[in-house]
Every structure is written in structure tokens, then in C-alpha cells.
Design an enzyme around this catalytic site. Structure first.
Site, mmCIF file in Angstrom:
data_model
loop_
_atom_site.group_PDB
_atom_site.id
_atom_site.type_symbol
_atom_site.label_atom_id
_atom_site.label_comp_id
_atom_site.label_asym_id
_atom_site.label_seq_id
_atom_site.Cartn_x
_atom_site.Cartn_y
_atom_site.Cartn_z
ATOM 1 C CG ASP A 219 -1.866 1.095 1.396
ATOM 2 O OD1 ASP A 219 -1.938 1.942 0.508
ATOM 3 O OD2 ASP A 219 -2.605 1.104 2.410
ATOM 4 C CG HIS A 392 -4.772 3.949 3.106
ATOM 5 N ND1 HIS A 392 -4.701 2.799 2.356
ATOM 6 C CD2 HIS A 392 -6.022 4.448 2.907
ATOM 7 C CE1 HIS A 392 -5.843 2.605 1.722
ATOM 8 N NE2 HIS A 392 -6.666 3.589 2.036
#
Lengths: 582, 582
Positions: A219, A392
Site C-alpha cells: 500500500d 492507510h
């Protein structure tokens, strides 16, 4: 008579499919970043060996205003490579239930041959719920994976491990291949307490790190932010305090997909003896799913109907609402514009936007805030208070993952190119060898041989954008889009003239149909001049023609009229001549 | 034969002009916030007494993607109120040279009767420079005001005072009326050092505060941010350090209108022995203006041409460039996409975006960053470094102004409603009586009687949006815009059928012209079915008509075809039937 119908102005040369070398040996593992690495959205990655293909995630991308795709509903991953290799596809593995990871499923399952779907329970509920909207589709062969479980598909063993994201049942994968593992993080953040990684997080990732990891797909969404990410626990505390202390009604706008936060808010409400009103379909659906998945047990009298709010004092009411991105018809905007049938905002309300602003939605959120402030209600948002944290990880989280998983190769995914490169720079600064990092594009093919040699293929898989446009799903919307963009700035100008096929004279003054160009009522003079010009241009052209070929006249007419309109108005409407020979 | 031309579908009822009471006594002063109080842009305010009108500023608003005005160049203040009272207009006073304060001038001067323009020198140069692009306009009667000077127009004395903004020669106004002064801040921030207001700033505002101030019209742009604003001096220092220490070429993207910053950068370059390359027309124009206005004296060899860059080592070059908002054709985007004829980015470059991101430009700036990172060049921007500060004060600055100027009434201006209300909340929290604050809308009329009584009129002045659309300037673009938006999402579908006027039968299969709807090549079946449906609908309708009235057929045909297309495609193109009777 010439027939203008169906003669589209754009000629299309079909994109030549590049010749992609197949994997012929057992020592090569192929990673393809299908999409999601030049945008936030439509995440899909492929892990392929000589015999097997695994697909990881099948998201779609929302199209915001300003992204130059008017009328388009969603953009999908281009699955042509997979369609041509259906026989090798063993599984579609879904890391978690957000739409940028599951949104494409209803549109692509049939194209890729309806492979079994492997995912955890909550995600499976979310996928099946969406599937109800597409009743004509084949049922999904759903294989539910429990937390941390492994499974084997084809010759590949897949180990899953729990990860932290803004939704429960999120998982990462380690795919075991001959020379080592390919690790896919999915969407992640690392939970810290007082700047230290918590033990559960550390244990899960360290276990992954005990294996021989060839490559890490990781990510990158917040890779441009330094340090560790802010823990969601801080958001829970802030919201809990707001809920406990507010002296009036509370309205909380958030993403319906933030399961943990919804659950935490409901628990805080129960603890504070407050009632919860749900506004917006997606909130109700997801709370239903959360209850089914036993993520929360709600007391029987916690939820009340919107209509029953009047039975309770304002300080006992918390409204959970959709629409924090300023969506025009969502509950929050209806409240803000006094169009909601039962919620009228007033100065004693506390309104919390527990969300960030998704790029492209800034103007919509500005309008939402303007309308809320018209009711003299102050907004508490992430800019002034800890009412939102991202799911995130920042660069600090990501580097910690690199150092714990210890892969040979790093492939940043999930983000715009800028995010991927920021991820790369952060890794290099922390000692990751630059030559072992591949920053991919949509469609990039990376072959890893013997677990040690990374080859980035010169060709990519087909990457034309696949768009959902009403009922149409396809790559050819580019042509249509170009017309829409042109029509949207300058409009159209259709000329209809009936021409005597023998003499070339017009039977009468030409008709003009124009929309989106200039305000016709105030431009009669312009139209009269255009008619004279059209008549003269046609008749001058046909004068010495024998026989008369109206197709030849049309191009000249288009040029002359376009030039005239540009000169008079500084606009370039789409000029379309229809000449009817009689 | 029916003529479709010029029969626009929308009927327009002219907006009834509200009856606005005129000022009949000497004890009333009227303040009208014409525009700029429901948006950032097109600032214009009016101060009016029985005999005189002063206009303060005449900005325009840029239209970004996502603001739902495709094809529109700018939005202007609606000057209808002024046009009807031209005889009372004594002056247009311009507080400073930014386009949201001067951009409207070329479009409105004639409409308001070409009043004299009062402004400071730099601003006058910027206005006259723009005027060159409109050579057909009457020359401006420019009255240059020196810093702190006063002047009298009609019966009104106007005192000016210097203010701090991101452009030199910015000024505030105090208009002396019978019962006291109306103070207009213009765009302001307050300069602080170590959290204390500097003495020059304090002196200027305290002088204003010695008068009897009835009302304060005060900038609200950053009223939602707490504390004092960050001083621009900090930005100068940061940029100076980057310029001194960078070991390679430096590229700085900034607003061309940031005169002080441009000047400071050039001075830093000269001190560090670096050469300056100017990229982009607006930067060159504004530096020319700065030199003319003697804001800077540039050494003769400081500026070099783009073409001569190769003659200097990279670490001696600083490129000042336009395009920090991601503008598609600006110099920075051309560099980032390898389309610039002489600047090719490389890893040793330092790229600074010395600007914020204007709401609506987020996606464009994301694209710019993606492209820059493709060249492996890292971007230094305001999110990670002090390379930008706003020219507008935070709530702390504004409250300090209130408390120093001590007006009876406060009228927040310059911003979205949200900003104005944030301004109001900040004022109230700091003791300003709520009943003495008026948060206006575009067109709001506020009459102050005897300096003590504030009356907000129920009517507003006309507020229809006035748009610049190519050469067209007018209020009627709403109709055109509605069509453009519809065309942009679903396209158009024009049906052309020639009908035998006697029998009602079609002479041949109807023609269809469609753009922006579906990709025609892949939808032949749909078009065939549509043709059959069109033929049947027309012939069924004309069968028992005598005489045949094709206008009656058209509505039915539109409905039937629209319904068919919606059902088949989930799209609603604009269906336009053209029936030609022969």
C-alpha cells in the site's frame, strides 16, 4: 441522398494487442499490477506461475467531477489479459470489503469465468449484498477464509494474515511459490501506542518476516506523509467525548464503510444512554452487515426511527448519516438544505464530519459546509479535531513493514504515481536498495526468476480504460467521451438543408438546431447570417457539379460554418451538416 | 413543413426586478455586497448615500472544472443595479491588483458609465496592462492614489491606508459619511513577529481606530483558521535557504501575482550568484511591471534566456515558472511531461511548488505531481515545508482588526458563506455583539441609519450570474449551461425524417445523428430498433390526422424514443426530432 447516420467522425484503429511472452518454466513468478497504481481506486493485481493465476482484488474507481469523464459511472480494471487466460485462473482473492477492492466484481466475474472468491466473512457479506443488485448474474462460489487461515488453489498455497485497516476482516496474503513468497499487504496501517508498534501487529508481521519473501506489494496511499499514522483509537476517544458531553443533538457524517468507527460510535452512544438514528441507505446496510457478522451486539432499544426523534430530548439523539463528501442527494445535504423530511438543523446541534475530503470532492464539501453554516451550525471536522484518521499507513508504517517482512523486491502499489514514488523514496532513504524497487504502471508485467532476478517486461497488458456508462461496459467510451467533452464546452450546431438534386439549389432556407452553444433568442442576427452563408456555400459548391455529390459539399460547409461561428462568438460548436437531396 | 430551428425548449420568464427603495435622506448610508460573499472571487462592494455611489473592486471569478459551468470563461459581478444608477457613480476604487478584484474591469466599465478609477500605482499598471487585451474599450480615467492619501469624490471623502497582502500597493479605505466612517479592509493579513503585531501594522490600524467607525467590511478568506497567520517573511527565509543550498538546478512554481515573493526570490538569487530564467507569460509581465513600479532593481545580468541555460552550471540556475496549479499548458506542466523545448527535468533538480492548491484544482495538481515524480524529481510544497503562506489573515488577525478599528457593525466579506460565518463566530467568541454582525449574501442591501441602526433590506439587488462565454457576456447562459451539462453526461440523439405531407408515410428510413451517447459502431442493433420504432410512432400518429400536423407528432416521438433509449441503455440523451414534410 446522403445518410449522415452512423457515420461517426472518429475513425478507430483497434489497439494492437502486444505479444506477451507466456511463462514457460517453473522458476518464474509473474506479478501484474492491472490497475490501481496510477489512481486511487480499481485495485487489481495478478500473481501468475506457469500453471496458475491468482487475482487479488477487483475494485472499481469512482469518477468525480473534474476527472474529465462526464456521464461515466465507474472505471473498471481492464481484464482482457485474464479473459484470454481464463483456464489458468484459480481464484479471485479479496483482501477487504471496500469498493476500490470489490466494486468491479459484478461487472467482471463472468468475463473472467466466475472463479471461486476467497475472502473473510464480513467481506463476503458485503460482496453478496452488492450482488443482489445484479440478479441476472451467476451465483458466486464463495470460499470463506477464517482469520489467519491458509488455503491451496492450483499448485499455490496462500497464507493469509490479519492486517489493520479501516474495516474489519482485512487481510494480507503470502503466496508460496517455488523460490519463495510473494507478499501482498492489501490496505494497511500499523497500530502504534505512544509511538511503539503494538504487540498483535508486531506478531502478525514478524511471522510473515520469518519466511523467504521474494517480493512485497505494499500500500502507498499515504506514503507522502512522514512518521507513523495517527491511531484510530484517538478518533474513537474524540468521538466518545463529543457524544458524552454534547448538550444538544449530534449529527455525525462518516463513510458507511468505516465499520469500526460506526461500531465504536454506537457503543459510545449506548454507554452515554443516547439513541441512534441511521440516515442513508448505505449506513443501514452496513450496520445490518455488522450485526450479522457479530461485530457488534446492539441493545434492542438503541436504534430509533427518524420519525420517533421527537419523543426524545435533543441531547439523547445521535444521528449517523451518509453524505460527508457533499453528495447532492445524501441525507446530510438534505438536512443542510432544509429538504430533509424530519431533521431540521438548528444552532444547538453539533455536526461532526468524521471523514477526510476525497480529492475531487472539495467543491461539493464546500457547498455542504456553506449550507450547514447557513443554519448557524458549526462543523467539527478533521482539520480542527481528531475526528478522522486514515486507514492507510504513513511512510513510517510502510518502512516498518519493509523492515519486518524483509522482502528482496519492493513493488509499491495502491496510489497515484506520486504516491508510489514517494513510497520508493522513503524506502531508499531507509536503506532499501533502489535497484530492487519496481514502481509499476497500470498493466506492468514483472517477472521474477529464481526468486532473485527481477525482469520488467517491455510490454504491458492491455490498459485501455474500461468504463461503465449506464448499461454499457466497454473500452470504446473514449470516443463517446471526446464528443461529450466537446459538447459540454461549446455545444452543437446541426444544419439541415434540403437540396434539389438536379439544380443544387436549396428548397428553402436551411434549418438550424443548436444546443449548448449560444442563447438563441439573443442571437437571431447570428443565425440569419449563418443561414445566408450556408445557402451560399452549398449553392456555390453545387453550381458546377454534375452529378451533384452532397458528401463533397459537407466538408466544405463544416469548415466554413465553423470558422464563421468561431469568428463571431469565440466558440467551436460541433457543426454537423445534414444535406437531404430531393 | 415544421421548422425546429430557434424553437428553444426552455421557456424563460424574465426575472422580475424587485423594487428597491432609494435612499431619500442624508442620514442613511447603504452598503451592498454585490458579489464575492458566496464564493472566492468576483469581489465587488458598493457604498451609497443619497447623492453618491462608490464601487469598491470589480473582480471576476475563475471557473474550475467541477463547478458545473462547462465552457464558461469567467463569472462577473451583476452590475444591473449600478447600470440603472450610473448618474450617481462617482468612482470605482480598486484596493489591489489581484484578478478577483480587477478581473471584471474590462467587461463592466462601459456598462457602469466609465467612472474614474482610483487606485495605487502598481495596481494601475496591472489594470492598464490587462486593458491592452481589449483595444476597443474607452481609455480608463485613472486616478493614482499615493500610499495613505485621501481624495474626495462627490460629497464623500475617502481616506486610504496601507495594508499587508500578498501584493504591494494594497490598501484599505475609510469612507467618511455624515454619521461616521465605513471601513473596507480589502484583502489583509496582519504581520506579526514572535506572535506580536509589528509596529507599522499597529500604527496604520490604530489610526483607523481613532475615528468613529460605523461599519467594517472585513476579509474572511481564512477566518476558519485559528490564531495569527504565518508571516510571509518565513517563506522568504525558507526559499532563500533552498536557493543558497541547492546543489542542482531549482525550479520554483508560484503565482505570478505574488509580487513580493517574486521580488524576494530574485534578490536571493542575486545574493547567491544565481541566474534567473522566467518561464510563462504572466511571470514575465508581472516582473516587468514590478521593475516599472520600482519594486525591484534587477542587476543587468541576473535574467538569462531559457536558450542560454546550457551556458551555466545547473547549480547557478533558478527557473521561475507559472503553472503551479497544474494548468495543462503552462510551463511547469510542459516541463513535467517532457514537452518543454529547453527544460528537461532530471533527478538533480529541486522543484518547489510555492503555492497552495486552489479548491477545484486538486486533480490537476495531482496530475502535475505524478508527472514530476515520473522524472524522479521530488517536489517541495507547502505541505512539507514553509514555501507558501496565504495573503489572508486567520481568525486571530481578524479579531485583532475588529478590536483595533472598533466598528459598531461588522460585515464579513470575501469568502464562501462558511468563511463569513466562521468570521462571525470568531468575532462573537471575542465579544463582538452578535446583533451587530450582518453576514451578507451576494446582492444583500444593508442600510445604516444615523450611524446606529442597521436595516437589512428584504430585497436584494439582481443577482443572476453574469457569465463570460467566449465573446458572449450575459445572464442568459444558464439555459445554455443546462443543455451543456445534459449533453456532457448523455449526449444527443437527433432524428431526421422526411414525411409525405399527404399520406403521413415516411419517404425512407429515418436518419439518426448521435454524439456523446453510445458508441454507434457497437450499437447497430439498437439503432435499427430505434428506426423501426420511429417509423411506427410517426405513421401511427399521422394515420388518422387530417391535415397532418407534424408538431403534434414530435412530442409523442420524443417521449417514446427517450423511453426506449433509457430502457435499453440507462442513458437519457437529448432527443431532438426533425420532421420534414414534403
Amino acid at each position: 441522398m446522403t445518410s449522415p447516420a452512423l457515420s461517426h467522425r472518429m475513425t478507430i484503429t483497434d489497439e494492437k494487442n502486444p505479444i506477451i511472452p507466456e511463462i514457460l518454466d517453473d522458476d518464474t513468478v509473474r506479478i501484474i499490477t492491472v490497475s490501481g497504481v496510477e489512481e486511487i481506486g480499481r485495485n487489481m493485481n495478478i500473481i501468475e506461475t506457469k500453471d496458475d493465476i491468482l487475482i487479488v482484488d477487483a475494485g472499481f474507481q469512482f469518477v468525480s467531477e473534474g476527472s474529465n469523464a462526464p456521464g461515466i459511472n465507474y472505471i473498471l480494471p481492464n481484464t482482457q489479459y485474464l479473459e484470454e487466460r481464463k483456464h489458468k485462473i484459480r481464484a479471485l482473492i479479496i483482501t477487504h470489503g471496500h469498493l476500490d477492492h470489490i466494486g468491479g466484481i459484478p461487472f467482471i466475474m463472468e468475463r473472467i469465468g466466475n472463479p471461486p472468491v476467497y475472502t473473510q466473512y464480513l467481506t463476503s457479506l458485503m460482496i453478496l449484498k452488492r450482488q443482489e443488485e445484479f440478479p441476472h448474474l451467476d451465483p458466486i462460489n464463495m470460499q470463506i477464509v477464517k482469520e489467519g487461515e491458509s488455503f491451496t488453489v492450483g499448485k499455490l498455497k496462500v497464507r493469509t494474515f490479519p492486517v489493520t485497516h479501516s474495516i474489519p476482516d482485512a487481510m494480507g496474503l503470502a503466496v508460496e511459490t517455488k523460490h519463495g513468497d510473494i507478499v501482498v499487504t492489501g490496505d494497511i496501517k500499523i497500530v502504534t501506542e505512544d509511538g511503539k508498534v503494538v504487540v498483535e501487529e508486531r506478531n502478525a508481521w514478524e511471522e510473515v518476516g520469518t519466511h523467504n519473501n521474494i517480493a512485497l506489494l505494499c500500500d502507498s496511499t499515504n506514503a507522502d506523509r512522514s512518521g507513523f499514522s495517527a491511531p484510530e483509537a484517538r478518533v474513537f476517544l474524540t468521538l466518545d467525548e463529543i457524544i458524552r458531553t454534547a448538550s444538544g443533538r449530534i449529527i455525525i457524517g462518516t463513510f458507511a464503510s468505516q465499520f469500526d468507527r460506526l461500531v465504536s460510535i454506537i457503543k459510545s452512544c449506548e454507554a452515554a444512554g443516547k439513541k441512534v438514528v441511521m440516515e442513508g441507505r448505505s449506513i443501514k446496510v452496513n450496520i445490518d452487515i455488522a450485526i450479522t457478522a457479530k461485530l457488534i451486539e446492539v441493545k434492542p432499544d438503541t436504534f430509533i426511527n427518524t420519525n420517533d426523534m421527537a419523543d426524545y430530548p435533543a441531547d439523547k439523539i445521535v444521528i449517523l448519516s451518509t453524505g460527508a463528501q457533499g453528495e447532492e442527494f445524501a441525507a446530510l445535504m438534505r438536512m443542510a438544505t432544509d429538504k430533509h423530511k424530519s431533521v431540521i438543523l438548528n444552532e444547538r446541534d453539533t455536526l461532526v464530519l468524521s471523514s477526510s475530503v476525497i480529492p475531487g470532492n472539495e467543491i461539493a464539501v464546500q457547498k455542504l459546509k456553506d449550507n450547514i453554516y447557513r443554519r448557524n451550525v458549526k462543523v467539527i471536522n478533521y482539520q480542527g479535531s481528531h475526528v478522522h484518521s486514515s486507514g492507510h499507513g504513513n511512510a513510517g508504517d510502510l518502512v516498518w513493514v519493509h523492515q519486518t517482512v524483509k522482502p528482496r523486491f519492493l513493488i509499491p502499489v495502491h496510489g497515484h504515481h506520486y504516491h508510489l514514488k514517494s513510497h520508493m523514496f522513503a524506502a531508499i532513504e531507509n536503506g532499501f536498495p533502489r535497484e530492487n524497487i519496481a514502481v509499476p504502471d497500470n498493466g506492468t508485467i514483472i517477472d521474477i526468476k529464481n526468486g532473485t532476478e527481477m525482469i520488467r517486461q517491455k510490454v504491458k497488458i492491455p490498459t485501455e480504460l474500461v468504463m461503465v456508462d449506464g448499461f454499457t461496459v466497454g473500452v470504446r467510451q473514449e470516443v463517446v467521451l471526446r464528443d461529450r467533452i466537446s459538447l459540454s464546452t461549446d455545444g452543437m450546431f446541426v444544419i439541415i438543408a434540403t437540396v434539389n438534386s438536379k439544380t443544387g439549389k436549396l428548397r428553402k432556407s436551411p434549418d438550424i438546431i443548436s444546443r449548448g452553444f449560444v442563447y438563441l433568442r439573443e442571437n437571431q442576427q447570428l443565425l440569419s447570417e449563418a443561414r445566408v452563408l450556408i445557402k451560399r456555400t452549398i449553392e456555390n459548391n453545387t453550381e458546377r457539379m454534375n452529378p451533384i455529390d452532397l458528401d463533397l459539399v459537407k466538408d466544405e460547409l463544416t469548415d466554413v460554418v465553423s470558422g464563421f461561428l468561431m469568428q463571431k462568438t469565440q466558440k467551436s460548436p460541433m457543426v454537423i451538416p445534414v444535406l437531404i437531396g430531393i
